[in-house]
Write an enzyme that holds these catalytic residues in place. Structure first.
Site, PDB file in Angstrom:
ATOM      1  N   ASP A  38      41.762  43.322  40.349  1.00 26.87           N
ATOM      2  CA  ASP A  38      42.575  44.489  40.682  1.00 26.87           C
ATOM      3  C   ASP A  38      41.763  45.407  41.594  1.00 26.87           C
ATOM      4  O   ASP A  38      40.571  45.611  41.366  1.00 26.87           O
ATOM      5  CB  ASP A  38      42.971  45.224  39.398  1.00 26.87           C
ATOM      6  CG  ASP A  38      44.060  46.248  39.626  1.00 26.87           C
ATOM      7  OD1 ASP A  38      43.817  47.219  40.380  1.00 26.87           O
ATOM      8  OD2 ASP A  38      45.142  46.094  39.052  1.00 26.87           O
ATOM      9  N   ASN A  77      53.946  45.469  33.111  1.00 28.07           N
ATOM     10  CA  ASN A  77      54.931  46.536  33.262  1.00 28.07           C
ATOM     11  C   ASN A  77      56.193  45.924  33.855  1.00 28.07           C
ATOM     12  O   ASN A  77      56.126  45.241  34.868  1.00 28.07           O
ATOM     13  CB  ASN A  77      54.383  47.625  34.190  1.00 28.07           C
ATOM     14  CG  ASN A  77      53.094  48.209  33.658  1.00 28.07           C
ATOM     15  OD1 ASN A  77      52.962  48.454  32.475  1.00 28.07           O
ATOM     16  ND2 ASN A  77      52.139  48.405  34.541  1.00 28.07           N
ATOM     17  N   HIS A 120      56.827  41.422  41.604  1.00 30.99           N
ATOM     18  CA  HIS A 120      56.397  40.030  41.389  1.00 30.99           C
ATOM     19  C   HIS A 120      55.788  40.016  39.997  1.00 30.99           C
ATOM     20  O   HIS A 120      54.863  40.797  39.716  1.00 30.99           O
ATOM     21  CB  HIS A 120      55.354  39.617  42.436  1.00 30.99           C
ATOM     22  CG  HIS A 120      54.973  38.170  42.379  1.00 30.99           C
ATOM     23  ND1 HIS A 120      55.334  37.280  43.370  1.00 30.99           N
ATOM     24  CD2 HIS A 120      54.279  37.464  41.466  1.00 30.99           C
ATOM     25  CE1 HIS A 120      54.862  36.079  43.060  1.00 30.99           C
ATOM     26  NE2 HIS A 120      54.217  36.172  41.905  1.00 30.99           N
ATOM     27  N   HIS A 179      53.623  39.720  36.887  1.00 29.48           N
ATOM     28  CA  HIS A 179      52.179  39.614  36.745  1.00 29.48           C
ATOM     29  C   HIS A 179      51.712  40.187  35.415  1.00 29.48           C
ATOM     30  O   HIS A 179      52.379  41.025  34.825  1.00 29.48           O
ATOM     31  CB  HIS A 179      51.452  40.313  37.898  1.00 29.48           C
ATOM     32  CG  HIS A 179      51.759  41.774  38.038  1.00 29.48           C
ATOM     33  ND1 HIS A 179      52.955  42.237  38.558  1.00 29.48           N
ATOM     34  CD2 HIS A 179      51.026  42.868  37.744  1.00 29.48           C
ATOM     35  CE1 HIS A 179      52.937  43.559  38.577  1.00 29.48           C
ATOM     36  NE2 HIS A 179      51.776  43.972  38.076  1.00 29.48           N
ATOM     37  N   HIS A 187      48.222  41.974  33.735  1.00 28.82           N
ATOM     38  CA  HIS A 187      46.892  42.543  33.892  1.00 28.82           C
ATOM     39  C   HIS A 187      46.087  42.049  32.692  1.00 28.82           C
ATOM     40  O   HIS A 187      46.562  42.141  31.557  1.00 28.82           O
ATOM     41  CB  HIS A 187      46.922  44.081  33.815  1.00 28.82           C
ATOM     42  CG  HIS A 187      47.685  44.746  34.904  1.00 28.82           C
ATOM     43  ND1 HIS A 187      47.074  45.373  35.956  1.00 28.82           N
ATOM     44  CD2 HIS A 187      49.022  44.899  35.092  1.00 28.82           C
ATOM     45  CE1 HIS A 187      47.987  45.891  36.754  1.00 28.82           C
ATOM     46  NE2 HIS A 187      49.188  45.618  36.252  1.00 28.82           N
TER      47      HIS A 187
END
Length: 125
Positions: A37, A94, A105, A107, A109
């Site tokens: 990130d 989220n 898209h 994903h 974390h």
């Protein structure tokens, strides 16, 4: 407002997948790409994305093949093991505008290598 009904082929993750934008890749297979990130909230903060065009978790679960789904979740486990996170890490996704999903898209974390707060706080991943 984020539109999760239609995939945006020009979102930043799609561009990373096409190698139009550089990223520090930490894991890749036929179905998954994981990269650091650019705004980490912990010493270890990686984004894991499927290579397919899925806007969010619901889209991924309802439309991805079993092979894609298994590869994605196995990749998350492999990344956590390869990076010595088994003493504790957090997985966050989220979904939608109210949850502040920024990129349309799907994903995850993966956040770790520090003691993470117990309760959710504003701005925390």
């Amino acid at each position: 407002m984020l539109d999760l009904k239609k995939y945006d082929k020009n979102n930043i993750f799609a561009r990373i997948l096409r190698k139009e934008i550089n990223s520090k890749i930490v894991y890749e297979n036929n179905y998954v790409l994981a990269f650091e990130d650019i705004h980490p909230v912990a010493p270890f903060h990686v984004l894991v994305i499927p290579k397919g065009e899925y806007t969010c978790y619901n889209d991924f679960i309802n439309n991805a093949s079993q092979e894609e789904q298994i590869a994605f979740f196995k990749a998350v486990a492999e990344i956590s093991e390869q990076n010595d996170l088994l003493d504790g890490y957090r997985i966050v996704s989220n979904i939608g505008s109210n949850a502040r999903q920024m990129v349309p898209h799907f994903h995850f974390h993966i956040v770790g290598k520090k003691i993470l707060p117990h309760k959710s706080m504003e701005g925390e991943v």
